[in-house]
Each structure stands twice: as structure tokens, then as C-alpha cells.
Scaffold this motif. Structure first.
Motif, short mmCIF file in Angstrom:
data_model
loop_
_atom_site.label_atom_id
_atom_site.label_comp_id
_atom_site.label_asym_id
_atom_site.label_seq_id
_atom_site.Cartn_x
_atom_site.Cartn_y
_atom_site.Cartn_z
N HIS A 51 0.96 -1.29 -0.08
CA HIS A 51 -0.03 -0.09 0.07
C HIS A 51 0.82 1.27 0.02
O HIS A 51 0.29 2.36 -0.47
CB HIS A 51 -1.01 0.16 1.08
CG HIS A 51 -2.18 -0.83 1.03
ND1 HIS A 51 -3.14 -0.86 0.09
CD2 HIS A 51 -2.35 -2.19 1.77
CE1 HIS A 51 -4.00 -1.93 0.33
NE2 HIS A 51 -3.50 -2.74 1.33
N LEU A 52 2.10 1.14 0.60
CA LEU A 52 3.06 2.33 0.29
C LEU A 52 3.31 2.74 -0.73
O LEU A 52 3.61 3.87 -1.35
CB LEU A 52 4.33 1.75 0.94
CG LEU A 52 5.56 2.88 1.36
CD1 LEU A 52 4.82 4.11 2.14
CD2 LEU A 52 6.58 2.21 1.85
N ALA A 53 2.95 1.93 -2.20
CA ALA A 53 3.11 2.20 -3.42
C ALA A 53 1.76 2.80 -4.21
O ALA A 53 2.18 3.18 -5.31
CB ALA A 53 3.70 1.11 -4.30
N SER A 54 1.07 3.13 -3.59
CA SER A 54 -0.40 3.47 -4.09
C SER A 54 -0.51 4.97 -4.51
O SER A 54 0.00 5.96 -3.65
CB SER A 54 -1.64 3.06 -3.22
OG SER A 54 -2.75 3.58 -3.76
N THR A 55 -0.72 5.20 -5.61
CA THR A 55 -0.97 6.55 -6.24
C THR A 55 -2.23 7.24 -5.50
O THR A 55 -2.53 8.34 -5.79
CB THR A 55 -0.96 6.76 -7.55
OG1 THR A 55 -2.13 5.90 -7.89
CG2 THR A 55 0.01 6.21 -8.29
#
Length: 138
Positions: A51-55
Motif C-alpha cells: 500500500h506504500l506504493a499506491s498513487t
């Protein structure tokens, strides 16, 4: 007294921002390590850590934007970052290629994160001096 030799680290983040301290603690460590002359070879997001990579993360204006802070750190220090493909797909995170493959309307993985398999991770851990896990468990 001689200066300690620089170390190479691989980091695994398994906790999501805003539900665990894992991303924040990992970023504090990464910043401190780089400031002391060490290298972060790769960051690997696994489980809820993807989820850290979600835009699509939109924290309130009075809270830290951990995904944006991680993106800035990775770009500034040219650190490769991989989202586990199985974890990402299960949680609805897709890069452009996976969005096409699964015929979805959009991608939502922020650069410089990439979606890939465990091969990237195995390579990073074999080259690093140390592998550190930042878990999302409570």
C-alpha cells in the motif's frame, strides 16, 4: 580509531502506512543509514506493505504523506523499490502492464516502485550485507 566500513542494506516492509509504524520506521532507518555513508540496495514491499506504493493515498493535510516521502527518498538516492506482484494484485495495486493484462481501467502504482516477482528480492538479499524486516504486526 578507524571509521566503520559502509554496509549495504536490503529492506523489507510488510506493514501498510497509517495502520502500522513499519513504513515510517523503515524510512527513518534508511535516511540515517544513507547519512552515515551506507547504501540501501533495494526496498521490497510485501503483504500490506505494498500500500506504500499506491498513487491513491490521500492523507489529511495535517498528517505525514508517507508514500510521497518514500517516493522522494527512493528517487533522490536512486534506490530500486519492488512491490511483490502477488501481494500487489491481491490488494488491487497494478502497474501499467498488469492493468493491461487484467483488462483494468487504470494503474495505481507510483514510480519509482515496480511490480515484480521474488527474483528481484533474491538478487538484492544476495548482494546486501544485511537484510532488515520492518513488520506491520501489532
Amino acid at each position: 580509531m578507524p571509521a566503520p566500513e559502509a554496509a549495504r542494506f536490503a529492506l523489507v516492509i510488510t506493514g501498510a502506512p497509517y495502520t502500522s509504524q513499519a513504513p515510517q520506521t523503515a524510512l527513518q532507518f534508511a535516511r540515517a543509514a544513507v547519512a552515515q555513508g551506507h547504501t540501501i540496495d533495494r526496498v521490497f514491499l510485501y503483504g500490506d506493505g505494498v500500500h506504500l506504493a499506491s498513487t491513491l493515498t490521500c492523507p489529511p493535510s495535517d498528517e505525514a504523506d508517507w508514500p510521497a516521502q518514500w517516493q522522494a527518498f527512493l528517487k533522490t538516492h536512486a534506490v530500486p523499490a519492488t512491490c511483490c506482484i502477488a501481494s500487489a494484485l491481491r490488494r488491487g495495486l497494478l502497474d501499467e502492464g498488469e492493468a493491461r493484462r487484467y483488462e483494468k481501467a487504470a494503474a495505481n502504482v507510483a514510480a519509482p516502485f515496480v511490480v515484480a516477482g521474488l527474483g528481484d528480492w533474491l538478487e538484492a538479499t544476495s548482494q546486501a550485507d544485511r537484510t532488515l524486516y520492518f513488520n506491520g504486526s501489532h
